[in-house]
Structure formats: structure tokens, C-alpha cells
Design an enzyme around this catalytic site. Structure first.
Site, PDB file in Angstrom:
ATOM      1  N   TYR A 138       2.656   6.201   4.892  1.00  0.00           N
ATOM      2  CA  TYR A 138       4.021   5.760   4.558  1.00  0.00           C
ATOM      3  C   TYR A 138       3.982   4.683   3.469  1.00  0.00           C
ATOM      4  O   TYR A 138       4.600   4.838   2.413  1.00  0.00           O
ATOM      5  CB  TYR A 138       4.677   5.226   5.827  1.00  0.00           C
ATOM      6  CG  TYR A 138       6.120   4.801   5.668  1.00  0.00           C
ATOM      7  CD1 TYR A 138       7.136   5.737   5.515  1.00  0.00           C
ATOM      8  CD2 TYR A 138       6.473   3.453   5.683  1.00  0.00           C
ATOM      9  CE1 TYR A 138       8.467   5.343   5.387  1.00  0.00           C
ATOM     10  CE2 TYR A 138       7.796   3.048   5.559  1.00  0.00           C
ATOM     11  CZ  TYR A 138       8.791   3.997   5.411  1.00  0.00           C
ATOM     12  OH  TYR A 138      10.108   3.606   5.288  1.00  0.00           O
ATOM     13  N   ASP A 158      13.086  21.254   1.314  1.00  0.00           N
ATOM     14  CA  ASP A 158      12.014  20.270   1.457  1.00  0.00           C
ATOM     15  C   ASP A 158      11.684  19.730   0.064  1.00  0.00           C
ATOM     16  O   ASP A 158      11.369  20.514  -0.842  1.00  0.00           O
ATOM     17  CB  ASP A 158      10.799  20.979   2.081  1.00  0.00           C
ATOM     18  CG  ASP A 158       9.683  20.009   2.424  1.00  0.00           C
ATOM     19  OD1 ASP A 158       9.372  19.135   1.598  1.00  0.00           O
ATOM     20  OD2 ASP A 158       9.123  20.144   3.529  1.00  0.00           O
TER      21      ASP A 158
HETATM   22  P1  NAD Z   1      15.530   8.987   8.908  1.00  0.00           P
HETATM   23  O1  NAD Z   1      14.247   9.474   9.451  1.00  0.00           O
HETATM   24  O2  NAD Z   1      16.709   8.892   9.802  1.00  0.00           O
HETATM   25  O3  NAD Z   1      15.960   9.828   7.627  1.00  0.00           O
HETATM   26  C1  NAD Z   1      15.033  10.433   6.753  1.00  0.00           C
HETATM   27  C2  NAD Z   1      15.575  11.811   6.378  1.00  0.00           C
HETATM   28  O4  NAD Z   1      14.678  12.445   5.445  1.00  0.00           O
HETATM   29  C3  NAD Z   1      15.680  12.736   7.591  1.00  0.00           C
HETATM   30  O5  NAD Z   1      16.960  13.340   7.627  1.00  0.00           O
HETATM   31  C4  NAD Z   1      14.575  13.765   7.359  1.00  0.00           C
HETATM   32  O6  NAD Z   1      14.857  15.022   7.939  1.00  0.00           O
HETATM   33  C5  NAD Z   1      14.524  13.800   5.852  1.00  0.00           C
HETATM   34  N1  NAD Z   1      13.231  14.288   5.328  1.00  0.00           N
HETATM   35  C6  NAD Z   1      11.994  13.910   5.710  1.00  0.00           C
HETATM   36  N2  NAD Z   1      11.071  14.564   5.000  1.00  0.00           N
HETATM   37  C7  NAD Z   1      11.740  15.394   4.140  1.00  0.00           C
HETATM   38  C8  NAD Z   1      11.331  16.328   3.159  1.00  0.00           C
HETATM   39  N3  NAD Z   1      10.036  16.578   2.907  1.00  0.00           N
HETATM   40  N4  NAD Z   1      12.298  17.013   2.476  1.00  0.00           N
HETATM   41  C9  NAD Z   1      13.613  16.789   2.730  1.00  0.00           C
HETATM   42  N5  NAD Z   1      14.057  15.908   3.652  1.00  0.00           N
HETATM   43  C10 NAD Z   1      13.120  15.200   4.347  1.00  0.00           C
HETATM   44  O7  NAD Z   1      15.218   7.536   8.261  1.00  0.00           O
HETATM   45  P2  NAD Z   1      16.209   6.474   7.588  1.00  0.00           P
HETATM   46  O8  NAD Z   1      16.103   5.218   8.350  1.00  0.00           O
HETATM   47  O9  NAD Z   1      17.523   7.070   7.336  1.00  0.00           O
HETATM   48  O10 NAD Z   1      15.467   6.232   6.200  1.00  0.00           O
HETATM   49  C11 NAD Z   1      15.951   6.789   4.994  1.00  0.00           C
HETATM   50  C12 NAD Z   1      15.128   6.273   3.819  1.00  0.00           C
HETATM   51  O11 NAD Z   1      15.224   4.861   3.743  1.00  0.00           O
HETATM   52  C13 NAD Z   1      13.645   6.600   3.930  1.00  0.00           C
HETATM   53  O12 NAD Z   1      13.160   6.929   2.645  1.00  0.00           O
HETATM   54  C14 NAD Z   1      13.038   5.321   4.416  1.00  0.00           C
HETATM   55  O13 NAD Z   1      11.706   5.187   4.005  1.00  0.00           O
HETATM   56  C15 NAD Z   1      13.942   4.287   3.758  1.00  0.00           C
HETATM   57  N6  NAD Z   1      13.932   3.033   4.523  1.00  0.00           N
HETATM   58  C16 NAD Z   1      14.619   2.913   5.701  1.00  0.00           C
HETATM   59  C17 NAD Z   1      14.564   1.718   6.396  1.00  0.00           C
HETATM   60  C18 NAD Z   1      15.309   1.510   7.687  1.00  0.00           C
HETATM   61  O14 NAD Z   1      15.133   0.468   8.312  1.00  0.00           O
HETATM   62  N7  NAD Z   1      16.168   2.399   8.123  1.00  0.00           N
HETATM   63  C19 NAD Z   1      13.789   0.657   5.911  1.00  0.00           C
HETATM   64  C20 NAD Z   1      13.089   0.829   4.723  1.00  0.00           C
HETATM   65  C21 NAD Z   1      13.170   2.008   4.023  1.00  0.00           C
END
Ligand code: NAD
Ligand code: UDP
Ligand code: UDP
Length: 309
Positions: A143, A56
Site C-alpha cells: 500500500y 479494474d
Molecule cells: P474503500 O476501500 O472504501 O474504497 C476503495 C474503492 O476502490 C473500493 O470501492 C474498491 O472496490 C475500489 N477498487 C479497489 N481496487 C480497484 C481496482 N483495481 N479497480 C477499480 N476499483 C478498485 O476505501 P476509501 O477509504 O474510500 O479510500 C479511497 C481512496 O482514498 C483510496 O485510494 C485510499 O488509499 C485513499 N485514502 C483513504 C483514507 C481514509 O482514511 N479513508 C486515508 C488515506 C487515503
């Protein structure tokens, strides 16, 4: 290079790990599996150059790496609002720990930021110079404000300690490996259309988003990390804007679904419009999305179809 990817078992993180391995790097994928899933790692987890770490990011971590991609954070509103305190801790304590790691090792650091830092934008398209319109005490703040603070930390570690940093402001991205229960609009609509359940439009459906296919997005992240020295922030997204109602229509016709559309209450502070100005990415990275929404949605529909078999 020896690269650390946090959030590795998530949607974007798993695609990024695979791309970096294919480019010849050694990758340490770190995740606490809050929204991530081990099956997202299946196609590359047995490669010698890959190591998975169950950890984490709100706790310190000591590793020797050359580069860090900090993606750990739940990204879907239903998941990041389930435990809002943990969400903001993940962004803030997570950024501090990983920037501390970058400071100690001299690693290059990329922060995954978001279009959500613009909040409910009062201008369109959104340029990087826009400071945003975020409600600091609303249900999305855990967020939005966490990501804003992570941008501040990234910038201040760079200014104060000379770290080599990048900030990517990612706009709505979709594609294979999204979880069926992710809760974001593209996966919800496709899962609903394929199962014949009602398509849930929140509010009147006139709100807009601009959807980028994951392959384009990952290419933008890689270019930002390797092909420029500019810290950003840089918007990464597809500038094709669409209303949520139009998106529902596209997915219904693409799947040949009999699903009805139903209206559900709009969540508090749901942004009314969102479209990236990507001139900076075009100039700095020679990047623009290549995959049209119809191509990208069709690949994503196939992925969810396979999952349901
Ligand atoms: P997702 O929820 O599929 O992936 C996030 C990952 O982070 C998950 O595997 C989760 O288990 C892990 N995680 C969460 N809290 C954690 C912690 N405290 N310690 C370790 N791991 C942790 O989401 P995603 O769409 O893959 O997004 C990935 C990143 O990209 C994020 O930071 C998100 O804010 C950013 N983002 C994504 C989008 C999108 O449209 N997909 C848009 C803007 C920003
Ligand atoms: N940290 C870490 N791994 C490292 C170095 C630091 O997790 O390899 C964490 C450590 O817990 C610290 C945070 O990163 O609290 C910030 O580090 P920094 O050096 O900026 O702060 P300091 O240790 O001086 O408080
Ligand atoms: N949305 C919707 N039905 C759903 C899920 C989402 O109408 O089943 C809407 C939501 O209200 C928002 C847009 O689709 O206006 C995008 O929502 P998502 O959660 O995918 O991303 P974000 O709001 O963070 O951009």
C-alpha cells in the site's frame, strides 16, 4: 465538467460522486467492487448525470473526460494485505493507465495519496516536506510504496508531459458508508460497541491517529481540484490527535456500551503516531476541518445503528 471518479463505490468515492453531482457535474463512477459496494451508490445512481462502470483500473480504459479523481485502491490494512500484489498493481498500473488517459484527453488529474507515505513518522506533526519512514518490504509496503510510486508517476507525468495534476495526502477519515467489515479502527470499535462484543485494541493503545469526518475531507478534495492551480502534495486531515485507547473510551461512552476492552497483538509496522500539519491546505485552499470528533462520531454511530436494524 465530465468527471471520472475511480473507486466510486467505496467509502470516500461514493461521497465524492454525490458531492460532484450536487455541484452540477456529470460523473462517471468506476469501480471493480473489490471493497466497494453498489449500495453506496444507491442515493444517486439513478440520476441522469451519473454512469457506473464496472472496471479494474489495472487494465486500460478509453473514455472522454475533463477531469479524473483517482481513488481506486483498498484502504483498510486487512483488505490491502489480503492480495498485496493486486494492491500495488492497483496503485501503480492504475496510476499509469489513468495518467495515460489524462495525457490523451488533456483531463485534470487528482491522485488520492495517503498519510501512509510518511510510514512510521519520526516527526510530528507531519509536514508535506517530510520524506517519510517506510519499510519497503514489510506487510504495509504494498500500500505505502504503491501510493509513493503513484505520487512519483503523477509528478513525472506532469513534469514530462505538462499534465495538470493534484496530489492529496489524505489522513485517517471516517463516517457513514464505511462497511461494517471494513476493518479500520472507527468502524471496528463502533460495530463492536453496538453489538456488545469486545473492543479490540491492537497493542497498548497508546499509538495515535487524527480522525477527519468524511464531509470535511470531501470539501478539501473538491477545493484542491477546483480552487487552486497548485499541484501539491497537500495534507488533508484533522489535526486533533487522539490515542487509540482514548478513542475506544469515547465510543464506549457515546454508545452506552457494556463492551469490554481486550488487547490484541499489534500488527507489524503499525505507525506509532500520526498528525497532519495542515498549514498548506489552510493557505492554498482556505480549508480546515469544521466537524469535531464528537459530532462526527455521533453521526457515524447513528449510521451503524440504522444498518443493524
Ligand atoms: P474503500 O476501500 O472504501 O474504497 C476503495 C474503492 O476502490 C473500493 O470501492 C474498491 O472496490 C475500489 N477498487 C479497489 N481496487 C480497484 C481496482 N483495481 N479497480 C477499480 N476499483 C478498485 O476505501 P476509501 O477509504 O474510500 O479510500 C479511497 C481512496 O482514498 C483510496 O485510494 C485510499 O488509499 C485513499 N485514502 C483513504 C483514507 C481514509 O482514511 N479513508 C486515508 C488515506 C487515503
Ligand atoms: N491508456 C488508457 N487510456 C487512454 C490512454 C492511455 O488506459 O485513453 C493507458 C495505456 O494502456 C498506456 C498507459 O495508459 O499503457 C500509459 O499511457 P501513455 O500514453 O503514457 O503510454 P504509452 O501508450 O506511450 O505507453
Ligand atoms: N486498531 C485497533 N483495533 C482495531 C483496528 C485498528 O486498535 O480493531 C488500531 C491500529 O493498530 C492502528 C489504528 O487503530 O494503530 C488505526 O488503524 P486503522 O486500520 O484504522 O488505520 P491505519 O493504521 O491505516 O492508520
Amino acid at each position: 465538467m465530465r468527471l471520472l471518479v475511480t473507486g466510486a463505490a467505496g467509502f470516500l468515492g461514493s461521497h465524492l460522486c454525490e458531492r460532484l453531482l450536487n455541484d452540477g457535474h456529470e460523473v462517471i463512477g468506476l469501480d471493480n467492487l473489490y471493497t466497494g459496494r453498489r449500495r453506496n451508490l444507491a442515493s444517486f445512481s439513478t440520476r441522469d448525470e451519473f454512469t457506473f462502470l464496472l472496471h479494474d483500473v489495472t487494465f486500460p480504459i478509453y473514455l472522454e473526460v475533463d477531469g479524473i479523481f483517482n481513488l481506486a485502491c483498498p484502504a483498510s490494512p486487512i483488505h490491502y494485505q489480503r492480495n498485496p500484489v493486486q494492491t500495488i498493481k492497483t496503485s501503480v498500473h492504475g496510476a499509469i493507465n489513468l495518467l495515460g488517459l489524462a495525457k490523451r484527453t488533456g483531463a485534470k488529474f487528482l491522485q488520492a495519496s495517503t498519510s501512509e507515505i510518511y510510514g512510521d513518522p519520526t516527526c510530528s506533526p507531519q509536514e508535506e516536506s517530510y520524506w517519510g519512514n517506510v519499510n519497503p518490504i514489510g506487510p504495509r509496503a504494498c500500500y505505502d510504496e504503491g501510493k509513493r510510486a503513484a505520487e512519483t508517476l503523477t509528478t513525472d507525468y506532469s513534469r514530462q508531459y505538462g499534465l495538470d495534476v493534484r496530489i492529496a495526502r489524505i489522513f485517517n477519515t471516517y463516517g457513514p458508508r464505511m462497511a461494517p467489515n471494513d476493518g479500520r479502527v472507527v468502524s471496528n470499535f463502533i460495530v463492536q460497541a453496538l453489538s456488545g462484543n469486545p473492543i479490540t485494541i491492537y497493542g497498548d493503545g497508546n499509538q495515535t491517529r487524527s480522525f477527519c469526518h468524511v464531509d470535511d475531507l470531501i470539501d478539501g478534495l473538491v477545493r484542491l481540484f477546483f480552487h487552486t492551480t497548485a499541484p501539491g502534495p497537500v495534507n488533508l486531515g484533522n489535526p486533533e490527535e487522539v490515542s487509540i485507547r482514548e478513542l475506544a473510551g469515547e465510543i464506549i461512552s457515546m454508545t452506552g456500551s457494556q463492551s469490554q476492552i481486550v488487547s490484541v497483538d499489534i500488527p507489524v509496522d503499525d505507525p506509532k503516531q500520526r498528525r497532519p500539519d495542515i498549514s498548506k491546505a489552510e493557505e492554498l485552499l482556505g480549508w480546515r476541518p469544521r466537524i469535531s470528533r464528537s459530532q462526527g462520531l455521533s453521526v457515524t454511530v447513528d449510521y451503524f445503528r440504522d444498518l443493524s436494524h
